[in-house]
Design an enzyme around this catalytic site. Structure first.
Site, PDB file in Angstrom:
ATOM      1  N   ASP A   1       0.859  -1.175   0.000  1.00  0.00           N
ATOM      2  CA  ASP A   1       0.000   0.000   0.000  1.00  0.00           C
ATOM      3  C   ASP A   1       0.903   1.235   0.000  1.00  0.00           C
ATOM      4  O   ASP A   1       2.115   1.146   0.172  1.00  0.00           O
ATOM      5  CB  ASP A   1      -0.981  -0.022   1.177  1.00  0.00           C
TER       6      ASP A   1
HETATM    7  C1  NOJ Z   1      -3.927   3.947   0.032  1.00  0.00           C
HETATM    8  C2  NOJ Z   1      -5.141   3.089   0.201  1.00  0.00           C
HETATM    9  O1  NOJ Z   1      -5.081   2.415   1.438  1.00  0.00           O
HETATM   10  C3  NOJ Z   1      -5.341   2.066  -0.894  1.00  0.00           C
HETATM   11  O2  NOJ Z   1      -6.615   1.505  -0.745  1.00  0.00           O
HETATM   12  C4  NOJ Z   1      -5.177   2.696  -2.239  1.00  0.00           C
HETATM   13  O3  NOJ Z   1      -5.382   1.734  -3.239  1.00  0.00           O
HETATM   14  C5  NOJ Z   1      -3.803   3.303  -2.345  1.00  0.00           C
HETATM   15  N1  NOJ Z   1      -3.644   4.327  -1.332  1.00  0.00           N
HETATM   16  C6  NOJ Z   1      -3.532   3.910  -3.716  1.00  0.00           C
HETATM   17  O4  NOJ Z   1      -4.252   5.063  -3.863  1.00  0.00           O
END
Ligand code: NOJ
Length: 734
Positions: free
Chosen positions: A291
């Site tokens: 993430d």
């Molecule tokens: C953080 C988020 O937790 C995740 O769900 C998302 O896909 C990513 N950022 C990319 O934007």
């Protein structure tokens, strides 16, 4: 003589050169070779720097997500393995891709990704709403349409579906998944994967899916985003792995690790989860992406002293692609020199990334077809699916004396509340590439639905929060001058989604006070809720004659709301998440484990029962369930049990009824939830018609459960099957 020899040699060289065969096409560029051989060939040609870049993801374009701001969004390196594309212009995307394909040594295409969570330009209802539709086929269709808009915007990979089981509505991210039940999450997650990816990843309009967030992110302490989670091995197996396993089985191309620390080992470096379970046990062949900046965050979580150590632990755990922290690029070469990681591990990660690029056809067709915007987005058939999904996901929670649908005999309706003229907040969080200007407001939909039939008296009443009650008087007058009142209340879309935890899930006091003030007029009150999480309705439910949970219904959701109010649409949603009576009841979910003293231990100050359980939802028609018929009351472990129930639409209109089948196993060696959903099916039943619903129970699939190590146990003994209000016993023997 010497001159002659030179001339002779030169002439021979020229002749040889002109007869030399052209360089053969490298194997990795040969479309007819197998993907495996193409990947192997390419890997052999790559330098370490090129490999490391394939494991690195950066951003491209203007990053408008406040949780993810990063200065890397300004530039790009054509060697990047992946870019998160904050744009929807295929021409710009293609120009960037051209640099990768034509101006780098090996011409490896970039994988463009983005968060398309519930639609790209056409927004569907939020996933939490979608789960309430119990219509996985419609979800598949929605995700397929959404893949097309996404693909034509230049994006080949979405970070969706989110299949986290979420049982704490204080956590804003409950909006992004399919509710509290693992089986529901598994079914909807798998249908989303099938929708995004289609039959073949390389076919136009299909995109790669990403199951997230692996794992147990929904368990963050106190619903505080990004927090610690503690999860026992048993709960992990029983509850949290289920939807991911189903998504992998459905063919999901990628998995995103979660931010949270799982009993001390963040998912980002959790080898047990990433390698042992996901890749080894389940045979997952895709890649795992971190993430956002999660590798760097390992230092905040107290499990890495510096970025280098963070990178080492993540790569060795099985995390293939680094989202945004830039740690893999900076530290992998040194880590190799120090022998803290091996080239085999690097190659394995690169192999996984390249394999997906080949599967998507990016090497052979790297460019997005450029289609006029008017053909790309918001197409009539797309809007139709979005509208149907919105309608099927809305849940009628209360309907005293059948006040809904609005009767033809009333002449005027007060329409009050902060949501009436608002388009933005109908969209929900993660708005893809959508614009509020394309979203029809409730006010406009009401005028379309009731024009010429009803006088509509509008008043704003109050804002979503704050203390300003200066609009109350106008609202009270509008109510007094109308036969009935519809209050459109709820949450702003920025109140749910990532980083939007709330300490209370009740509506802000100003909205509750508005309800109380309107109640004093004595007019019947219908409340329509637009929100991204279950709400604690203790203070307003008694004042409402009807409550419709409309969720954040997306681009064309307003006409689904008005269709339900008018009776043009018969509501058919049932909750995929429990509505606690108060915030203090959390956690409360239908599949809790039985407690030692069921008759004691209740709260002393409030009722212990939630307001609306998972599975609850009303209709404008009535259904009568016949007695359940079992093929036998005693089966062997190897035999199926066929259960049938006939459902009779005894009302005056057609309806869609979702039948939910649960089992209970009260004598299990390891305590089981009070009941567990094992199958659901939704069908149209015309008025006066009877339809048989069948559950083909396979003991191995439906009655076995995992122990803490993941080994499935199938026990003999007594079981119960529950459907509607019935509970029937059957026995399983060896
Ligand atoms: C953080 C988020 O937790 C995740 O769900 C998302 O896909 C990513 N950022 C990319 O934007």
């Amino acid at each position: 003589m010497k001159t002659f020899r030179y001339l002779f040699a030169a002439a021979t060289a020229i002749i040889l050169v002109s007869f030399k065969k052209p360089d053969p096409l490298p194997l990795y560029k040969n479309k007819s070779a197998s993907i495996e051989s193409r990947v192997n060939d390419l890997l052999k040609r790559m330098t370490l720097d090129e490999k490391v870049m394939q494991l690195s993801q950066y951003t491209l374009g203007l990053n408008d997500n406040e949780n993810n701001i990063n200065d890397l969004s300004k530039g790009f390196d054509p060697h990047a393995g992946s870019l998160i594309y904050f744009g929807s212009d295929p021409l710009f995307r293609n120009a960037v891709q051209k640099k990768a394909v034509e101006e780098t040594r090996l011409g490896i295409p970039i994988l463009f990704g983005f968060d398309i969570i519930h639609g790209c330009k056409t927004l569907y209802p939020i996933p939490l709403a979608v789960g309430c539709s119990w219509n996985t086929e419609l979800n598949r269709e929605a995700c397929s349409n959404s893949a097309k808009e996404t693909y034509l915007s230049g994006i080949n990979w979405t970070f969706s579906p989110m299949v986290d089981v979420a049982r704490d509505p204080r956590w804003g991210r409950v909006a992004e998944g399919y509710g509290e039940d693992p089986y529901t999450g598994a079914q909807f997650g798998a249908s989303a994967v099938r929708g995004y990816q289609g039959q073949s990843l390389s076919a136009p309009n299909n995109i790669a899916a990403c199951l997230k967030h692996y794992l147990a992110y929904g368990l963050v302490e106190g619903g505080r985003d990004y927090s610690f989670t503690d999860v026992s091995q048993q709960l992990l197996q029983d509850t949290y792995l289920v939807s991911f396993k189903a998504g992998v089985k459905a063919g999901a191309s990628t998995v995103m690790s979660s931010f949270n620390d799982i009993s001390g080992t963040p998912s980002t470096i959790n080898k047990y989860l990433l390698t042992d379970i996901l890749k080894t046990q389940w045979g997952f062949k895709g890649f795992v992406v971190a993430d956002w900046d999660a590798i760097a965050q390992l230092m905040n979580q107290g499990v890495a002293k510096d970025p280098e150590q963070a990178g080492e632990r993540a790569l060795n755990a099985g995390l293939d692609m680094d989202m945004l922290s830039d740690i893999y690029r900076k530290y992998i070469p040194d880590l190799l020199k120090q022998k803290k990681i091996t080239m085999a591990t690097v190659d394995e990660a690169v192999r996984r990334v390249l394999t997906l690029k080949f599967k998507l056809g990016l090497f052979d067709n790297p460019y997005t077809p450029v289609v006029a915007e008017s053909q790309r987005y918001l197409q009539p058939e797309t809007k139709k699916t979005a509208n149907q999904l919105a309608a099927e996901s809305m849940v009628l929670l209360k309907n005293k004396d059948n006040i809904l649908p609005i009767s033809g005999s009333i002449k005027s309706l007060a329409i009050i509340g902060p949501m009436v003229n608002d388009s933005t907040d109908l969209m929900g969080s993660w708005t893809g590439r959508a614009n509020a200007k394309d979203v029809e407001s409730i006010n406009s939909a009401l005028r379309g639905e009731f024009s010429g039939k009803l006088q509509l008296n509008y008043a704003h009443g109050c804002d979503f929060d704050g203390k300003d009650d200066s609009g109350f008087d106008v609202a009270i007058n509008a109510a007094k001058n109308s036969d009935e009142v519809v209050l459109f209340l709820g949450e702003k879309n920025s109140w749910s989604g990532e980083n939007t935890s709330r300490s209370t899930i009740a509506l802000p006091e100003i909205q509750e006070r508005l309800v109380a003030a309107i109640k004093k007029t004595g007019k019947p009150i219908i409340i329509v809720l637009i929100n991204g999480r279950p709400l604690a309705l203790k203070n307003i439910e008694p004042d409402a004659d009807a409550i419709l949970e409309a969720w954040q219904p997306g681009t064309v959701g307003a006409t689904a709301i008005t269709g339900i109010l008018s009776g043009r649409i018969n509501p058919s949603g049932k909750l995929d998440i429990t509505f606690p009576l108060t915030t203090g009841q959390i956690p409360v979910y239908y599949d809790m484990h039985p407690r030692a003293r069921p008759y004691l231990g209740n709260y002393q100050d409030i009722p212990t029962e939630p307001l609306y359980w998972f599975g609850y939802g009303l209709s404008y028609t009535t259904y009568n369930y016949s007695d359940v018929k079992l093929s036998s009351t005693k089966i062997k472990k190897t035999e199926h049990l066929i259960a049938k129930v006939e459902v009779d639409n005894t009302g005056k209109i057609d309806g869609k009824e979702a039948v939910l089948w649960y089992i209970a196993h009260p004598e299990a060696t390891i305590s089981r939830p009070r009941k567990e959903l094992k199958f659901f099916e939704k069908k149209l039943i015309k008025k006066g018609e009877k339809i048989v619903y069948t559950f083909d129970l396979d003991p191995e699939r439906d009655l076995s459960y995992p122990d803490a190590s993941g080994k499935q146990i199938l026990e003999s003994g007594d079981y119960y099957l529950m459907v509607g209000s019935q509970k029937v016993k059957f026995e399983v023997t060896d």
